[in-house]
Design a protein around this motif. Structure first.
Motif, PDB file in Angstrom:
ATOM      1  N   SER A 246       0.829  -1.201   0.000  1.00  0.00           N
ATOM      2  CA  SER A 246       0.000   0.000   0.000  1.00  0.00           C
ATOM      3  C   SER A 246       0.865   1.253   0.000  1.00  0.00           C
ATOM      4  CB  SER A 246      -0.923   0.001   1.223  1.00  0.00           C
ATOM      5  OG  SER A 246      -1.808  -1.106   1.188  1.00  0.00           O
ATOM      6  N   ARG A 247       1.966   1.203   0.720  1.00  0.00           N
ATOM      7  CA  ARG A 247       2.889   2.345   0.731  1.00  0.00           C
ATOM      8  C   ARG A 247       3.455   2.595  -0.665  1.00  0.00           C
ATOM      9  NH1 ARG A 247       8.736   2.614   3.888  1.00  0.00           N
ATOM     10  NH2 ARG A 247       9.199   4.814   3.383  1.00  0.00           N
ATOM     11  N   LEU A 248       3.790   1.529  -1.373  1.00  0.00           N
ATOM     12  CA  LEU A 248       4.313   1.677  -2.730  1.00  0.00           C
ATOM     13  C   LEU A 248       3.276   2.299  -3.659  1.00  0.00           C
ATOM     14  CD1 LEU A 248       6.192  -1.735  -3.202  1.00  0.00           C
ATOM     15  CD2 LEU A 248       7.209   0.513  -2.757  1.00  0.00           C
ATOM     16  N   TYR A 249       2.035   1.847  -3.536  1.00  0.00           N
ATOM     17  CA  TYR A 249       0.989   2.405  -4.394  1.00  0.00           C
ATOM     18  C   TYR A 249       0.688   3.858  -4.034  1.00  0.00           C
ATOM     19  CZ  TYR A 249      -0.132  -1.774  -7.060  1.00  0.00           C
ATOM     20  OH  TYR A 249      -0.078  -2.828  -7.949  1.00  0.00           O
ATOM     21  N   ASP A 250       0.789   4.206  -2.755  1.00  0.00           N
ATOM     22  CA  ASP A 250       0.619   5.605  -2.366  1.00  0.00           C
ATOM     23  C   ASP A 250       1.697   6.461  -3.020  1.00  0.00           C
ATOM     24  OD1 ASP A 250      -1.562   4.993  -0.816  1.00  0.00           O
ATOM     25  OD2 ASP A 250      -0.443   4.945   1.085  1.00  0.00           O
ATOM     26  N   ARG A 251       2.911   5.938  -3.044  1.00  0.00           N
ATOM     27  CA  ARG A 251       4.009   6.677  -3.678  1.00  0.00           C
ATOM     28  C   ARG A 251       3.789   6.783  -5.186  1.00  0.00           C
ATOM     29  NH1 ARG A 251       7.172  10.845  -3.387  1.00  0.00           N
ATOM     30  NH2 ARG A 251       9.170  10.578  -4.450  1.00  0.00           N
TER      31      ARG A 251
ATOM     32  N   ASP B 287       0.885   6.842  -6.721  1.00  0.00           N
ATOM     33  CA  ASP B 287      -0.172   7.833  -6.925  1.00  0.00           C
ATOM     34  C   ASP B 287       0.369   9.252  -6.784  1.00  0.00           C
ATOM     35  OD1 ASP B 287      -2.064   5.886  -7.376  1.00  0.00           O
ATOM     36  OD2 ASP B 287      -2.770   5.831  -5.304  1.00  0.00           O
ATOM     37  N   ALA B 288       1.226   9.457  -5.799  1.00  0.00           N
ATOM     38  CA  ALA B 288       1.802  10.793  -5.600  1.00  0.00           C
ATOM     39  C   ALA B 288       2.630  11.221  -6.807  1.00  0.00           C
ATOM     40  CB  ALA B 288       2.661  10.797  -4.330  1.00  0.00           C
ATOM     41  N   LEU B 289       3.400  10.291  -7.344  1.00  0.00           N
ATOM     42  CA  LEU B 289       4.212  10.608  -8.523  1.00  0.00           C
ATOM     43  C   LEU B 289       3.331  10.894  -9.732  1.00  0.00           C
ATOM     44  CD1 LEU B 289       7.076   7.977  -8.161  1.00  0.00           C
ATOM     45  CD2 LEU B 289       7.271  10.460  -7.908  1.00  0.00           C
ATOM     46  N   ARG B 290       2.246  10.155  -9.876  1.00  0.00           N
ATOM     47  CA  ARG B 290       1.315  10.419 -10.976  1.00  0.00           C
ATOM     48  C   ARG B 290       0.752  11.832 -10.890  1.00  0.00           C
ATOM     49  NH1 ARG B 290      -2.128   4.890 -10.455  1.00  0.00           N
ATOM     50  NH2 ARG B 290      -1.082   3.611 -12.017  1.00  0.00           N
ATOM     51  N   HIS B 291       0.255  12.209  -9.698  1.00  0.00           N
ATOM     52  CA  HIS B 291      -0.330  13.541  -9.533  1.00  0.00           C
ATOM     53  C   HIS B 291       0.720  14.621  -9.789  1.00  0.00           C
ATOM     54  CE1 HIS B 291      -4.127  11.985  -8.256  1.00  0.00           C
ATOM     55  NE2 HIS B 291      -3.665  11.447  -7.136  1.00  0.00           N
ATOM     56  N   GLN B 292       1.916  14.399  -9.277  1.00  0.00           N
ATOM     57  CA  GLN B 292       2.992  15.361  -9.455  1.00  0.00           C
ATOM     58  C   GLN B 292       3.345  15.523 -10.930  1.00  0.00           C
ATOM     59  OE1 GLN B 292       7.314  14.408  -8.385  1.00  0.00           O
ATOM     60  NE2 GLN B 292       6.652  15.582  -6.595  1.00  0.00           N
TER      61      GLN B 292
ATOM     62  N   GLY C 106       7.165  16.348 -23.612  1.00  0.00           N
ATOM     63  CA  GLY C 106       7.365  14.965 -24.039  1.00  0.00           C
ATOM     64  C   GLY C 106       7.856  14.086 -22.907  1.00  0.00           C
ATOM     65  N   MET C 107       8.781  14.621 -22.092  1.00  0.00           N
ATOM     66  CA  MET C 107       9.335  13.846 -20.976  1.00  0.00           C
ATOM     67  C   MET C 107       8.256  13.526 -19.942  1.00  0.00           C
ATOM     68  SD  MET C 107      12.376  14.950 -18.340  1.00  0.00           S
ATOM     69  CE  MET C 107      11.349  16.222 -17.576  1.00  0.00           C
ATOM     70  N   TYR C 108       7.447  14.541 -19.586  1.00  0.00           N
ATOM     71  CA  TYR C 108       6.402  14.314 -18.582  1.00  0.00           C
ATOM     72  C   TYR C 108       5.312  13.384 -19.114  1.00  0.00           C
ATOM     73  CZ  TYR C 108       8.445  18.067 -15.765  1.00  0.00           C
ATOM     74  OH  TYR C 108       9.293  18.835 -15.016  1.00  0.00           O
ATOM     75  N   ALA C 109       4.956  13.526 -20.391  1.00  0.00           N
ATOM     76  CA  ALA C 109       3.934  12.651 -20.974  1.00  0.00           C
ATOM     77  C   ALA C 109       4.404  11.199 -20.965  1.00  0.00           C
ATOM     78  CB  ALA C 109       3.602  13.095 -22.390  1.00  0.00           C
ATOM     79  N   ALA C 110       5.678  10.975 -21.326  1.00  0.00           N
ATOM     80  CA  ALA C 110       6.228   9.619 -21.328  1.00  0.00           C
ATOM     81  C   ALA C 110       6.283   9.043 -19.915  1.00  0.00           C
ATOM     82  CB  ALA C 110       7.619   9.622 -21.955  1.00  0.00           C
ATOM     83  N   ARG C 111       6.660   9.883 -18.950  1.00  0.00           N
ATOM     84  CA  ARG C 111       6.736   9.420 -17.563  1.00  0.00           C
ATOM     85  C   ARG C 111       5.351   9.067 -17.035  1.00  0.00           C
ATOM     86  NH1 ARG C 111       9.237   6.651 -13.659  1.00  0.00           N
ATOM     87  NH2 ARG C 111       9.199   7.677 -11.609  1.00  0.00           N
ATOM     88  N   LEU C 112       4.352   9.872 -17.377  1.00  0.00           N
ATOM     89  CA  LEU C 112       2.996   9.595 -16.923  1.00  0.00           C
ATOM     90  C   LEU C 112       2.476   8.292 -17.526  1.00  0.00           C
ATOM     91  CD1 LEU C 112       0.736  10.744 -15.169  1.00  0.00           C
ATOM     92  CD2 LEU C 112      -0.129  11.945 -17.180  1.00  0.00           C
TER      93      LEU C 112
ATOM     94  N   THR D  10      11.544   5.698  -5.194  1.00  0.00           N
ATOM     95  CA  THR D  10      12.196   6.202  -3.987  1.00  0.00           C
ATOM     96  C   THR D  10      11.218   7.097  -3.251  1.00  0.00           C
ATOM     97  OG1 THR D  10      13.119   8.090  -5.189  1.00  0.00           O
ATOM     98  CG2 THR D  10      14.491   6.114  -5.044  1.00  0.00           C
ATOM     99  N   ASP D  11      11.484   7.317  -1.958  1.00  0.00           N
ATOM    100  CA  ASP D  11      10.621   8.223  -1.205  1.00  0.00           C
ATOM    101  C   ASP D  11      11.132   9.654  -1.358  1.00  0.00           C
ATOM    102  OD1 ASP D  11      12.835   8.447   0.441  1.00  0.00           O
ATOM    103  OD2 ASP D  11      11.994   7.193   2.043  1.00  0.00           O
ATOM    104  N   ASP D  12      10.514  10.588  -0.644  1.00  0.00           N
ATOM    105  CA  ASP D  12      10.901  11.997  -0.765  1.00  0.00           C
ATOM    106  C   ASP D  12      12.337  12.237  -0.334  1.00  0.00           C
ATOM    107  OD1 ASP D  12       8.465  12.803  -1.795  1.00  0.00           O
ATOM    108  OD2 ASP D  12       7.576  13.109   0.187  1.00  0.00           O
ATOM    109  N   GLY D  13      12.842  11.357   0.522  1.00  0.00           N
ATOM    110  CA  GLY D  13      14.230  11.492   0.960  1.00  0.00           C
ATOM    111  C   GLY D  13      15.204  10.719   0.099  1.00  0.00           C
ATOM    112  N   HIS D  14      14.726  10.211  -1.061  1.00  0.00           N
ATOM    113  CA  HIS D  14      15.540   9.467  -2.034  1.00  0.00           C
ATOM    114  C   HIS D  14      16.018   8.116  -1.509  1.00  0.00           C
ATOM    115  CE1 HIS D  14      15.459  12.957  -4.612  1.00  0.00           C
ATOM    116  NE2 HIS D  14      15.914  13.706  -3.622  1.00  0.00           N
ATOM    117  N   GLU D  15      15.335   7.587  -0.487  1.00  0.00           N
ATOM    118  CA  GLU D  15      15.611   6.234  -0.038  1.00  0.00           C
ATOM    119  C   GLU D  15      14.851   5.255  -0.938  1.00  0.00           C
ATOM    120  OE1 GLU D  15      17.611   5.038   2.364  1.00  0.00           O
ATOM    121  OE2 GLU D  15      18.349   7.077   2.654  1.00  0.00           O
ATOM    122  N   THR D  16      15.511   4.172  -1.303  1.00  0.00           N
ATOM    123  CA  THR D  16      14.897   3.211  -2.229  1.00  0.00           C
ATOM    124  C   THR D  16      13.739   2.480  -1.573  1.00  0.00           C
ATOM    125  OG1 THR D  16      16.984   2.888  -3.406  1.00  0.00           O
ATOM    126  CG2 THR D  16      15.308   1.170  -3.646  1.00  0.00           C
TER     127      THR D  16
END
Length: 744
Positions: free
Chosen positions: A17-22, A24-29, A57-63, A94-100
């Motif tokens: 669940s934590r991974l999916y929360d992350r 989702d956050a990246l998608r919104h960002q 183009g970069m953001y569209a590909a990432r999304l 990775t999380d906001d602190g760049h921990e894997t």
């Protein structure tokens, strides 16, 4: 133990669940950043617009990537002796602190998940498989390599169904699934192999060679992103159905920028509309046709039998055949294709004509208008069109295949019967066999509009630079600003097409890597076509020599690839069959032995619940009726799976009608319907839960490689195989047990 496992499931679910929360956050960002870039609009300098398009183009590909990895985001974990623990998934997070949080399956840190064995654990104490549905964890399964290193609490969590066997037993859906969760060690070796040169993946039916090749594409895009993001990856499949079958694999692995194509669709703007006769197809596959195309261009570059005369102004100018031949020789030495070399040929003729005019009137010497006037005259244009016409690939091949004198001159090795097989009416449509000829012609001719486009670009650049000079002069900046740089800066918006989009419409595109499936079927001319698209020869070639059915197919990879990549290819063989049950493979192995006594069938990893069987028509019963009843029985057993009825090509219509009458709501597209009826060759590369093979003796009799086709048909099944027949079975099916005909 049950309580311990339940607690572990809860912990893994919480982490999932934590991974999916992350995610989702990246998608919104990413979505917000893309929207912000697009809101800026087409304003600012050329550099600003170019940067905006690049970011968009970069953001569209990432999304697209973040959306594609929703299913099965995380599928495994490895616990290492060093005390480290890595969750493995489709992409890295990775999380906001760049921990894997999640290791990409392609990263070096994930290799032990696929490579660890009891004999070589590679520092792994425990490998865990996570079985999920959507965002919910269903079960866990642990492979333990060092039981002593586990705590009593850890030992209490062990158990679960075998991940590989669970995946293999799952019902087929009509689309190939990725195997990222269950990649085996020998497959991982291929996936992570060095990209240099050509890698041949030889593998019998069910060894996963296609899936391995696609995962290799994803791995190479991950490890060589800088190079392949500019040049792209091309995946070539045998037909459109096959491409639809595999099209979801790479997106599910987070890669959306790959070009999928057949050889028939590789040439932009050219469509196959008809089929060749067997003999014509075989002739067009012959490598000598490359020289025939080159010779046809020589026929087009005509040297007259008598002197040619051109009137210009009051002069009558004449060139001898020897002078024209000399001009042609000089133009050919320019190194350009036919259409660009036409300009060099024109220069040679103009030099000779101007020399004659100046000889007659010395006052014309040094006058530049003389050359321009002569070059623009209708007489000179007509002469050029007669001696060295602009030529498209389509015009050349159409002329070659519809003009017997031209065909005879270009390919003297053809017999009269061969020429009759090849000749067809002008503009009668293209065939699959024409595609390599058209590509060969394009490579030698070049684009007939290329010279015009080059001239137009030069004129546009000259006009823009002139305008820039005027702007600079008006602003008082002369001498301090480069007019060409200023013109380029304000030339217009950058091209925001993806690499895949640009490559897909550019006939001359050079890919960074090419993957070829069912490669054993390719002709020498088709290999030339592919080699042009990958000068580096960085290729992954996938196939099985034992399944070759094309008349031109090679008997060994060396015979096939030495002309393409001499000394630059290596082979790896996959030996384990993950698709076909042991009982079915035993039957198929007998057919393979009849094809090649030295060939060895891949070893299956599981058994079927029902063994393969044969059913013979009762007296007076139509074969189609029997096939339909067996298909209906297998559909009921499959319970949501897929059933294929595979027939000789000549019987497809008859059997389709009979099966459709019995199962009107279930028969249709082989990828989207519960039941499909296909010729054996159309089923190559596909798999189904149950397979009904119709009249194997007729399959064998259809061509010189009929036994190979039967081998292919028998190995499409993942669960059940039934053979229905009216004629006697081929001797190679002697171990196939008969059952009483199904009830009417």
């Amino acid at each position: 133990m049950a309580a311990g496992k339940a607690a572990e499931l809860q912990r893994e679910q919480a982490y999932l669940s934590r991974l999916y929360d992350r995610l989702d956050a990246l998608r919104h960002q990413t979505h917000d950043r893309l929207a912000e870039v697009r809101r800026r609009g087409a304003t600012g300098t050329h550099q600003q617009r170019s940067e905006r398009d690049a970011f968009a183009g970069m953001y569209a590909a990432r999304l697209a990537q973040l959306n594609a990895v929703e299913a099965g985001l995380c599928f495994g974990r490895i616990d290492l002796r060093a005390g480290e623990r890595h969750h493995v998934g489709r992409i890295g997070l990775t999380d906001d602190g760049h921990e894997t949080l999640l290791v990409d399956w392609r990263a070096p840190a994930a290799e032990p998940f696929y490579r660890a064995t009891a004999a070589d654990p590679q520092g792994v104490v425990r490998r865990r498989h996570l079985r999920t549905r959507g965002r919910r964890l269903l079960d866990i399964e642990d492979d333990v390599f060092d039981l002593d290193a586990l705590s009593e609490e850890d030992k209490a969590t062990l158990g679960g169904e075998g991940a590989l066997l669970a995946a293999l037993s799952a019902k087929r859906t009509g689309r190939m699934r990725d195997i990222v969760e269950t990649i085996q060690a020998e497959q991982d070796t291929v996936i992570r192999a060095d990209a240099g040169g050509t890698l041949v993946v030889q593998g019998g039916p069910g060894t996963g060679k296609t899936a391995v090749a696609l995962h290799r594409a994803a791995y190479l895009l991950y490890t060589h992103r800088d190079t392949l993001s500019r040049t792209g990856v091309l995946v070539v499949g045998p037909n459109a159905v096959f491409l639809r079958y595999i099209e979801q694999v790479l997106p599910s692995l987070g890669e959306t920028g790959v070009v999928l194509s057949t050889l028939d669709t590789l040439l932009p703007g050219v469509t196959v509309t008809r089929a060749d006769s067997d003999r014509a197809a075989e002739l067009k596959a012959d490598p000598r046709m490359a020289e025939a195309v080159r010779s046809a261009i020589g026929v087009v570059q005509r040297v007259p039998d008598a002197p040619v005369t051109m009137r210009w102004d009051e002069f009558e100018l004449t060139l001898s055949p020897e002078q024209v031949a000399s001009a042609r020789k000089r133009a050919r030495r320019s190194g350009h294709g036919h259409n660009r070399a036409r300009y060099a040929f024109a220069k040679q003729l103009l030099r000779l004509f101007v020399g004659q005019a100046v000889g007659a009137d010395p006052e014309l010497s040094g006058q530049r208008w003389v050359v321009r006037s002569m070059m623009r005259s209708d007489e000179f244009r007509d002469l050029m069109n007669a001696l060295w016409p602009l030529q498209s690939a389509g015009e050349l091949i159409d002329a070659l295949l519809s003009n017997e004198p031209m065909l005879s001159a270009a390919a003297p090795w053809l017999t009269a019967a061969d020429r009759r097989a090849l000749l067809r009416p002008v503009e009668s449509g293209w065939t699959s066999g024409d595609m390599p000829l058209l590509d060969e012609a394009w490579a030698l001719l070049g684009d007939p509009g290329e010279v015009i486009e080059i001239a137009a670009r030069k004129r546009k650049a000259r006009d823009e630079a002139q305008y820039a000079r005027q702007v600079i002069a008006a602003s008082g900046l002369s001498g301090r600003v480069d007019p060409h740089g200023l013109a380029a800066r304000y030339a217009g918006p950058a091209d925001d097409e993806s690499v895949a989009e640009r490559a897909g419409r550019d006939i001359a595109w050079h890919y960074g890597h090419v993957i070829v499936d069912e490669a054993q079927e390719l002709s020498p001319m088709q290999w030339r076509m592919l080699a042009r698209r990958c000068p580096s020869r960085s290729m992954t070639v996938v196939g099985d020599i034992a399944q070759t059915s094309a008349p031109w197919g090679a008997s060994s990879w060396a015979e096939m690839l030495e002309p393409v990549a001499p000394g630059r290819w290596r082979a790896f063989e996959l030996t384990v069959n993950y698709r076909t049950p042991t009982q079915v493979m035993d039957v198929a192995a007998d057919v393979l032995a009849a094809v090649d006594p030295d060939a060895k069938a891949p070893a299956s990893v599981r058994d079927a619940d029902i063994g393969p069987r044969a059913v013979r028509c009762a007296a007076g019963e139509p074969l189609g009726s029997l096939a339909a009843r067996i298909a209906a029985d297998e559909l009921a057993i499959a319970d949501g799976g897929t059933v294929a009825v595979l027939t000789p090509t000549a019987m497809v219509e008859e059997i389709t009608k009979a099966v459709t009458e019995r199962l009107p709501d279930d028969v249709g597209d082989p990828l989207d319907s519960p039941v499909s009826v296909l010729s054996v060759r159309a089923a190559k590369g596909l798999e189904f839960d149950a397979v009904v093979v119709v009249e194997p003796r007729a399959v064998v009799a259809e061509g010189r490689h009929g036994l190979r086709d039967l081998y292919v048909a028998l190995t499409r099944a993942t669960q059940h195989l039934v053979v229905v027949h009216a004629e006697e079975l081929p001797p190679s099916l002697c171990r196939l047990g008969h059952v009483a005909p199904a009830g009417r």
